[in-house]
Design a protein around this motif. Structure first.
Motif, PDB file in Angstrom:
ATOM      1  N   MET A   1      64.957  40.898  36.956  1.00  0.00           N
ATOM      2  CA  MET A   1      63.715  40.368  37.482  1.00  0.00           C
ATOM      3  C   MET A   1      63.527  40.870  38.901  1.00  0.00           C
ATOM      4  O   MET A   1      64.430  40.792  39.710  1.00  0.00           O
ATOM      5  N   GLU A   2      62.395  41.407  39.216  1.00  0.00           N
ATOM      6  CA  GLU A   2      62.103  41.889  40.559  1.00  0.00           C
ATOM      7  C   GLU A   2      61.478  40.769  41.369  1.00  0.00           C
ATOM      8  O   GLU A   2      60.808  39.895  40.841  1.00  0.00           O
ATOM      9  N   PHE A   3      61.728  40.853  42.675  1.00  0.00           N
ATOM     10  CA  PHE A   3      61.166  39.856  43.564  1.00  0.00           C
ATOM     11  C   PHE A   3      60.072  40.484  44.402  1.00  0.00           C
ATOM     12  O   PHE A   3      60.253  41.552  44.970  1.00  0.00           O
ATOM     13  N   SER A  31      59.910  27.944  37.987  1.00  0.00           N
ATOM     14  CA  SER A  31      60.257  26.562  37.656  1.00  0.00           C
ATOM     15  C   SER A  31      61.764  26.374  37.836  1.00  0.00           C
ATOM     16  O   SER A  31      62.526  27.319  37.999  1.00  0.00           O
ATOM     17  N   GLN A  32      62.180  25.105  37.771  1.00  0.00           N
ATOM     18  CA  GLN A  32      63.602  24.788  37.934  1.00  0.00           C
ATOM     19  C   GLN A  32      64.417  25.399  36.801  1.00  0.00           C
ATOM     20  O   GLN A  32      65.524  25.867  37.022  1.00  0.00           O
ATOM     21  N   ARG A  33      63.852  25.434  35.602  1.00  0.00           N
ATOM     22  CA  ARG A  33      64.550  26.014  34.454  1.00  0.00           C
ATOM     23  C   ARG A  33      64.788  27.503  34.675  1.00  0.00           C
ATOM     24  O   ARG A  33      65.867  28.020  34.417  1.00  0.00           O
ATOM     25  N   GLU A  34      63.754  28.212  35.168  1.00  0.00           N
ATOM     26  CA  GLU A  34      63.891  29.647  35.428  1.00  0.00           C
ATOM     27  C   GLU A  34      64.895  29.913  36.551  1.00  0.00           C
ATOM     28  O   GLU A  34      65.672  30.870  36.492  1.00  0.00           O
ATOM     29  N   LEU A  35      64.914  29.036  37.563  1.00  0.00           N
ATOM     30  CA  LEU A  35      65.887  29.189  38.646  1.00  0.00           C
ATOM     31  C   LEU A  35      67.309  29.013  38.138  1.00  0.00           C
ATOM     32  O   LEU A  35      68.219  29.757  38.515  1.00  0.00           O
ATOM     33  N   ASN A  36      67.512  28.007  37.273  1.00  0.00           N
ATOM     34  CA  ASN A  36      68.856  27.763  36.741  1.00  0.00           C
ATOM     35  C   ASN A  36      69.323  28.893  35.839  1.00  0.00           C
ATOM     36  O   ASN A  36      70.523  29.157  35.729  1.00  0.00           O
ATOM     37  N   ALA A  37      68.386  29.564  35.199  1.00  0.00           N
ATOM     38  CA  ALA A  37      68.740  30.649  34.289  1.00  0.00           C
ATOM     39  C   ALA A  37      69.084  31.934  35.040  1.00  0.00           C
ATOM     40  O   ALA A  37      69.686  32.844  34.471  1.00  0.00           O
ATOM     41  N   HIS A  39      70.744  34.663  37.708  1.00  0.00           N
ATOM     42  CA  HIS A  39      72.076  34.961  38.237  1.00  0.00           C
ATOM     43  C   HIS A  39      72.156  34.371  39.653  1.00  0.00           C
ATOM     44  O   HIS A  39      71.152  34.356  40.380  1.00  0.00           O
ATOM     45  N   PRO A  40      73.327  33.879  40.090  1.00  0.00           N
ATOM     46  CA  PRO A  40      73.420  33.237  41.414  1.00  0.00           C
ATOM     47  C   PRO A  40      72.971  34.128  42.573  1.00  0.00           C
ATOM     48  O   PRO A  40      72.355  33.649  43.529  1.00  0.00           O
ATOM     49  N   THR A  41      73.232  35.422  42.485  1.00  0.00           N
ATOM     50  CA  THR A  41      72.809  36.322  43.565  1.00  0.00           C
ATOM     51  C   THR A  41      71.295  36.397  43.634  1.00  0.00           C
ATOM     52  O   THR A  41      70.697  36.301  44.713  1.00  0.00           O
ATOM     53  N   GLN A  42      70.643  36.537  42.480  1.00  0.00           N
ATOM     54  CA  GLN A  42      69.184  36.589  42.447  1.00  0.00           C
ATOM     55  C   GLN A  42      68.581  35.265  42.903  1.00  0.00           C
ATOM     56  O   GLN A  42      67.585  35.223  43.612  1.00  0.00           O
ATOM     57  N   ARG A  43      69.221  34.170  42.481  1.00  0.00           N
ATOM     58  CA  ARG A  43      68.727  32.847  42.850  1.00  0.00           C
ATOM     59  C   ARG A  43      68.783  32.674  44.375  1.00  0.00           C
ATOM     60  O   ARG A  43      67.844  32.182  44.996  1.00  0.00           O
ATOM     61  N   SER A  44      69.887  33.116  44.990  1.00  0.00           N
ATOM     62  CA  SER A  44      70.006  32.952  46.437  1.00  0.00           C
ATOM     63  C   SER A  44      68.979  33.820  47.165  1.00  0.00           C
ATOM     64  O   SER A  44      68.407  33.403  48.180  1.00  0.00           O
ATOM     65  N   LYS A  45      68.697  35.014  46.649  1.00  0.00           N
ATOM     66  CA  LYS A  45      67.671  35.863  47.257  1.00  0.00           C
ATOM     67  C   LYS A  45      66.289  35.226  47.116  1.00  0.00           C
ATOM     68  O   LYS A  45      65.482  35.266  48.047  1.00  0.00           O
ATOM     69  N   TYR A  46      66.028  34.642  45.968  1.00  0.00           N
ATOM     70  CA  TYR A  46      64.736  33.987  45.746  1.00  0.00           C
ATOM     71  C   TYR A  46      64.598  32.779  46.674  1.00  0.00           C
ATOM     72  O   TYR A  46      63.564  32.587  47.324  1.00  0.00           O
TER      73      TYR A  46
END
Length: 140
Positions: A1-3, A31-37, A39-46
């Protein structure tokens, strides 16, 4: 997924120096579901470009206030210390001037004493020469 993120300017005057200029924000809200799905690195960047939670914002504000209070207290303490240092410097300068005046006075007294001794030795020499001359004249 690109940011993708957009640059948002402050509403009042464009660029605000208080907030640090531009605010970066994600274009897409996940959404919270998409955030939980994610990868932790992508989540932290987001999440780096999202607004912090309310508790974090309050903690940041309280820590900024604490730092400002501490810096104000430090500034006041340094001002007091500077005032004390200025008084000490003035006192030390006055003492230095008094010591210099005493030294000049001692030199003046020594010079006068030396000159007086030279004059008295000169008169003693003259009296001695007058005495010798008078004895020389009184001899047959």
């Amino acid at each position: 997924m690109e940011f993708c993120f957009t640059i948002l300017q402050d509403k009042d005057d464009g660029i605000s120096m208080k907030s640090g200029g531009f605010k970066y924000q994600n274009r897409k809200k996940l959404s919270q579901r998409e955030l939980n799905a994610m990868h932790p690195t992508q989540r932290s960047k987001y999440l780096a470009y999202e607004n912090p939670p309310k508790e974090a914002t309050e903690a940041i504000a309280s820590s900024k206030k604490r730092v400002q209070d501490k810096s104000k207290k430090h500034l006041e303490d340094s001002r007091r210390e500077n005032e004390v240092d200025i008084e000490k410097d003035k006192h030390n300068q006055l003492i230095g001037q008094l010591k210099a005046a005493e030294a000049r006075n001692r030199l003046r007294v020594m010079r006068l004493r030396y000159q007086a001794n030279r004059v008295s030795l000169h008169f003693v020499w003259i009296i001695f020469m007058v005495y010798r001359f008078s004895t020389f004249l009184s001899q047959p």
